[in-house]
Design an enzyme around this catalytic site. Structure first.
Site, PDB file in Angstrom:
ATOM      1  N   ASP A 106       0.842  -1.287  -0.052  1.00  0.00           N
ATOM      2  CA  ASP A 106      -0.077  -0.177  -0.194  1.00  0.00           C
ATOM      3  C   ASP A 106       0.548   1.336  -0.032  1.00  0.00           C
ATOM      4  OD1 ASP A 106      -1.905   1.658   0.113  1.00  0.00           O
ATOM      5  OD2 ASP A 106      -2.351   1.449   2.316  1.00  0.00           O
ATOM      6  N   ASP A 309      -1.920   5.078  -5.588  1.00  0.00           N
ATOM      7  CA  ASP A 309      -2.204   4.467  -4.432  1.00  0.00           C
ATOM      8  C   ASP A 309      -2.302   3.042  -4.659  1.00  0.00           C
ATOM      9  OD1 ASP A 309      -2.898   3.419  -2.199  1.00  0.00           O
ATOM     10  OD2 ASP A 309      -4.991   4.550  -2.148  1.00  0.00           O
TER      11      ASP A 309
END
Length: 497
Positions: A106, A309
């Site tokens: 992430d 992201d």
């Protein structure tokens, strides 16, 4: 002894001079390295001597060329999830003895957290060994409320108590909470002759006692590796220790597998765009989009900021820009629109395994006329037998002004998050391992350990740690060269006498 001819003496003298120059340079390099080692790690070296580690037999990878690091189990990443929640994962090993975890990758968050002393956690992906227990690791240390990286320290009743943490994520009611600990992350770097070099890097881990939202549905049952810009992230610890450059790369292949490397600054041929600050600070990986292009048409008034992201499955665009993009895509698609129950995309088209739909390209135009071609913006819809029944433009609308470039747009690229130069780099890639990153680590019993996070806090600014080392290897090439030089010089000297 017979007299040596003048021409032979001249030749021998020249050879001695060349060898002496090379040997002196080599010896100076060794001595310079040794002085750095003792100066920077004097306490650690004493600890190593106490542990009977034979430093003279270790191969040191330091200097101007920083090594690429990857998890000790290998650099490989894999994709997984349910139909509408795909992420990419990699195996990491933490603690002593080491325990393996399949963590989600992430770039939109900072903390590495693992299921730990669980009060409310998802069902583990493998077995109970995947739950992290700090008391079972000889290298774990409690992070107290007085630690400079304890964001919630002001809420503690006692500065000596364990530092609590809570991380809230963009997904609805999704969070992780618990306490912070320090422990070892096992990493590897390419060594000589295809072998790997191992290093133990102290990092901060979230002992995730309670998860909520999507994490209870199994999105990250073994934990999550935050790769963001804050000081608590793994890339920040590695860069601060000096073991590798302040950069990392992710490559998500079209087949679903890929790789991750710490310290990778990408090829010289890559395209780049700068990261942008938010409220004057660089807190996450934000880029500026000048235009969205569908086919050969670049749309007016489609400028916005977007966060890169990898923890978001699909790309989200601000509402006004989303409408402009999907309308132009509809106009150029020349296909029959269709609605699929349960599919979270509004713009889907009828297709089949026998007749694949031809759709326009999707390109993001970034700063300095750099373009980022989305290699596969479509989501394929299958029937219960696995046959293709349609495709959808895998973009969703967002009510915020900030867009999110999800992992579906990242496929097929080697993406370099260069935190040192604050740029995003990209180059088309099949996501093959860089050098030996696909080698599976099997022995990390004798690596050099980096300074603890507490020691890193005390380190003076701009200091650099030495790189990883491997115990039990044959003498280095420089050592063998020095020995050979001395022998040859002795032979030459005896001939000239």
């Amino acid at each position: 002894m017979e007299e040596v001819a003048p021409s032979l003496l001249l030749a021998l003298s020249m050879a001695a001079l060349v060898l002496l120059t090379q040997c002196t340079f080599s010896l100076q390099s060794e001595l310079m390295f040794s002085s750095r080692l003792i100066h920077r790690f004097s306490d650690e070296m004493r600890a190593l001597m106490d542990a009977d580690v034979d430093v003279q037999r270790q191969k040191m990878n330091v200097g101007s060329q920083h090594p690429l690091l990857f998890p000790s189990a290998g650099s490989k990443t894999i994709s997984g999830g349910n139909d509408y929640g795909w992420l990419h994962y990699t195996y990491i090993a933490v603690g002593v003895p080491s325990v393996s975890f399949l963590v989600a990758l992430d770039t939109g968050s900072d903390l590495l957290w693992l299921p730990c002393d669980c009060v409310q956690c998802a069902k583990l992906s493998d077995n109970d060994e995947n739950e992290y227990n700090p008391s079972h690791s000889s290298t774990s240390k409690t992070i107290t409320c007085s630690h400079e990286l304890c964001e919630l320290g002001s809420t503690c009743k006692n500065l000596r108590q364990p530092c609590p943490y809570t991380v809230n994520y963009a997904s609805t009611a999704t969070s992780s909470s618990g306490s912070l600990v320090e422990d070892i992350l096992h990493l590897a770097a390419d060594g000589v002759n295809g072998s790997n070099t191992y290093v133990r890097a102290p990092i901060i881990i979230g002992c995730g006692k309670k998860q909520s939202g999507g994490y209870l549905d199994g999105i990250a049952p073994d934990g999550l590796l935050g790769l963001g810009l804050s000081d608590v992230s793994v890339p920040s610890f590695l860069a601060k220790s000096g073991v590798t450059r302040n950069s990392f790369s992710l490559c998500f292949g079209e087949s679903g597998s890929g790789n991750i490397y710490f310290g990778d600054q990408g090829p010289s041929t890559q395209r780049t765009t700068p990261f942008l600050p938010k409220d004057g600070k660089y807190i996450t990986y934000i880029i500026g989009v000048e235009n969205f292009c569908i086919g050969t048409k670049c749309l007016d008034q489609t400028s916005f900021k977007a966060q890169f992201d990898s923890g978001t499955s699909f790309t989200l665009l601000p509402d006004g820009i989303y409408k402009a993009v999907v309308e132009e895509f509809d106009r150029q698609a020349h296909a029959t629109k269709i609605t699929f129950d349960g599919v979270p995309f509004d713009h889907c088209y009828k297709s089949s395994s026998q007749e694949l739909l031809e759709t326009p390209s999707v390109t993001i135009k970034l700063s300095v006329n750099n373009t980022f071609l989305v290699r596969n913006p479509l989501f394929v819809v299958n029937d219960s037998q696995g046959g293709i029944v349609g495709v959808c433009l895998a973009i969703q609308s967002s009510p915020t002004e900030m867009g999110l470039i999800g992992q579906n747009f990242m496929t097929g690229y080697r993406l370099v998050f260069d935190r040192e130069n604050l740029t995003l780099g990209w180059s088309h890639s099949r996501c093959q391992p860089l050098r030996g990153g696909d080698t599976i680590g099997s022995n990390a019993s004798s690596p050099i350990s980096l300074p603890t996070t507490t020691e890193q806090q005390r380190a003076p600014p701009n200091t650099h740690a030495v790189g990883p080392a491997v115990a039990g290897r044959t003498p280095s090439a420089a050592f063998m060269l020095n020995s050979s030089c001395l022998l040859l010089l002795l032979l030459i000297s005896s001939t000239m006498v």
